[in-house]
Scaffold this active site. Sequence first.
Site, short mmCIF file in Angstrom:
data_model
loop_
_atom_site.label_atom_id
_atom_site.label_comp_id
_atom_site.label_asym_id
_atom_site.label_seq_id
_atom_site.Cartn_x
_atom_site.Cartn_y
_atom_site.Cartn_z
N ASP A 21 58.66 61.08 148.28
CA ASP A 21 59.80 61.14 149.21
C ASP A 21 59.30 62.01 150.36
OD1 ASP A 21 62.88 60.41 149.32
OD2 ASP A 21 62.79 62.48 150.00
N LYS A 47 65.82 62.37 140.65
CA LYS A 47 65.19 62.88 141.87
C LYS A 47 64.69 64.28 141.58
CE LYS A 47 64.54 61.59 146.18
NZ LYS A 47 64.49 60.24 146.75
P1 NDP Z 1 57.77 61.54 155.31
O1 NDP Z 1 57.58 62.92 154.84
O2 NDP Z 1 56.63 60.58 155.27
O3 NDP Z 1 58.32 61.54 156.80
C1 NDP Z 1 59.51 62.19 157.12
C2 NDP Z 1 59.75 62.04 158.60
O4 NDP Z 1 61.06 62.51 158.92
C3 NDP Z 1 58.80 62.90 159.43
O5 NDP Z 1 58.61 62.30 160.67
C4 NDP Z 1 59.57 64.21 159.54
O6 NDP Z 1 59.19 65.00 160.64
C5 NDP Z 1 60.99 63.70 159.71
N1 NDP Z 1 61.92 64.70 159.20
C6 NDP Z 1 61.98 65.21 157.95
N2 NDP Z 1 62.94 66.12 157.84
C7 NDP Z 1 63.50 66.21 159.06
C8 NDP Z 1 64.56 66.97 159.58
N3 NDP Z 1 65.22 67.86 158.83
N4 NDP Z 1 64.89 66.78 160.88
C9 NDP Z 1 64.22 65.89 161.65
N5 NDP Z 1 63.20 65.13 161.21
C10 NDP Z 1 62.86 65.28 159.93
O7 NDP Z 1 59.00 60.97 154.46
P2 NDP Z 1 59.46 59.46 154.23
O8 NDP Z 1 59.14 58.62 155.41
O9 NDP Z 1 59.00 59.05 152.89
O10 NDP Z 1 61.04 59.65 154.12
C11 NDP Z 1 61.94 59.48 155.22
C12 NDP Z 1 63.34 59.20 154.69
O11 NDP Z 1 63.32 57.98 153.92
C13 NDP Z 1 63.92 60.26 153.76
O12 NDP Z 1 65.32 60.32 153.96
C14 NDP Z 1 63.65 59.69 152.37
O13 NDP Z 1 64.54 60.19 151.41
C15 NDP Z 1 63.88 58.22 152.63
N6 NDP Z 1 63.27 57.28 151.69
C16 NDP Z 1 61.94 57.30 151.42
C17 NDP Z 1 61.38 56.39 150.55
C18 NDP Z 1 59.92 56.32 150.28
O14 NDP Z 1 59.51 55.40 149.57
N7 NDP Z 1 59.10 57.19 150.80
C19 NDP Z 1 62.23 55.40 149.87
C20 NDP Z 1 63.60 55.40 150.28
C21 NDP Z 1 64.09 56.33 151.14
P3 NDP Z 1 58.24 66.28 160.41
O15 NDP Z 1 56.88 65.70 160.10
O16 NDP Z 1 58.31 67.05 161.65
O17 NDP Z 1 58.82 67.02 159.22
O1 2IT Z 2 64.63 57.45 147.88
C1 2IT Z 2 63.86 56.67 147.29
O2 2IT Z 2 64.27 55.58 146.87
C2 2IT Z 2 62.47 57.06 147.12
N1 2IT Z 2 62.07 58.11 147.61
C3 2IT Z 2 61.52 56.19 146.34
C4 2IT Z 2 61.67 56.44 144.87
C5 2IT Z 2 60.68 55.71 143.98
O3 2IT Z 2 60.76 55.97 142.78
O4 2IT Z 2 59.87 54.92 144.46
#
Ligand code: NDP
Ligand code: 2IT
Length: 448
Positions: A168, A128
């Site tokens: 992420d 990461k």
């Molecule tokens: P994005 O940046 O696309 O979206 C994040 C969302 O969460 C936004 O709506 C953001 O709001 C909100 N958010 C972020 N930080 C905070 C906080 N501290 N308090 C409240 N709201 C918050 O990220 P992702 O959708 O990619 O990621 C969301 C989650 O999923 C994370 O935990 C990530 O680690 C996990 N994840 C992502 C993967 C991926 O493929 N993208 C894979 C597996 C897990 P705002 O815009 O106001 O910041």
């Molecule tokens: O938390 C996660 O699994 C991710 N943000 C996706 C990682 C990846 O390599 O696709």
Amino acid sequence: MAHDQLVKNFMADVIAKNQGEVEFHQAVQEVAESILPFIEENPKYKVAKVLERMTEPERVILFRVPWVDDKGELQINKGYRIEMNSAIGPYKGGLRFHPTVNLGILKFLAFEQVLKNSLTTLPMGGGKGGSNFDPKGKSDNEVMRFCQSFMTELARHIGPDTDVPAGDIGVGGREIGFLFGQYKRLKNEFTGVLTGKGIEWGGSLIRPEATGYGQVYFAQEMLKTINDSLKGKICTVSGSGNVAQYAIEKATQFGAKVVTCSDSNGYIYDQYGIDKEKLDYIKWLKNEKRGRISEYAEKFKAEYVEGQRPWGVKCDVAFPAATQNEVNGEDAKTLVSNGCFVVSEGANMPSTPEAIEVFLKHKILYGPGKAANAGGVATSGLEMSQNSLRLSWTREEVDTRLHNIMIDIHANCVKWGKDESGYVDYVKGANIGGFVKVADAMLAQGYV
Ligand code: NDP
Ligand code: 2IT
């Protein structure tokens, strides 16, 4: 030794070696609670100190990221890459750009990633990285200059057979494009060094959808164990980014009604449900306009609750998809007392230990992130396969593979997590299921 004492002793050592890294301690403790009793029953892992080695990153890279903003002022951020474990494949995991990013948060994410990637059935180690850079309020040019500077250092540490980053929080298609462009320029090679690439330049169909879709497939699998389905269920979602958007899309396609989503300022409640047209608006609002979720409430006459998370809204199924520790013990009690009986996590470690305790005590269907959100990285693995083959599969082919992987992950959790009464502890299931493959590979490869 009693179970509690085993965990206490192990954690005392982890805390002493990793001072102040509270999220890392939390993630390790949850895993240690499942794994230490299992190790007692399987002494080969104990002698080889497998869990002790798994909690120490193979390598941590920490670097300076200087860049110039639109006003001509020099800015300096921190850049990180945690190369946690390469026992079963190249390091693989996302990059997070968010002002809260620090070493402890990235180590918790990298540690979770090792077990998650193992669960996917694909050959990927865990890593990461990221930066305390905040993309919010920055121009496209500023984001580009930052990404180019970040990659200028990172490029020397990664590679398609070494370490393959992805997105992420705060890192989506735009950032991956800038990062990829700079890597290609520095190395003069077009390879699958990053995943989440654009479809025209080596990306995979379904990768943008994969985490949210997978999270919903996992919920559907959990529901099947009690002969139920998502059809007609009221769902709450947190977040409105990549994961949340596609969780809303797939849950709605499965006949559920999603009534909330949120951002870091507050949540919206739409009693009529977020249908396709409204979801298209959210995608535009968040991915293009980069606006706030409160604008949804103005446009569609929904309720907006400032400064709160959506867990007080009555639902059957909850999909946390924003960030770590966004569901606390009180939230969990509220959810359960309002009738919520399924929680499928899209975010990494969104539930605090107190919340998890509530879910397990009430024996609800609780799918922890490392299992329920593994569809994203699994599809990244499929992107790597397509890059190596120099082929691209159709939407249907990738989606079918993703769906089957989620079914396999669910089955693996059931195998290791089902107790005598028939209840599946998916926390235990995911931890042991993810651990065994990595641990056996570490045993085979000697003390490294
Ligand atoms: P994005 O940046 O696309 O979206 C994040 C969302 O969460 C936004 O709506 C953001 O709001 C909100 N958010 C972020 N930080 C905070 C906080 N501290 N308090 C409240 N709201 C918050 O990220 P992702 O959708 O990619 O990621 C969301 C989650 O999923 C994370 O935990 C990530 O680690 C996990 N994840 C992502 C993967 C991926 O493929 N993208 C894979 C597996 C897990 P705002 O815009 O106001 O910041
Ligand atoms: O938390 C996660 O699994 C991710 N943000 C996706 C990682 C990846 O390599 O696709």
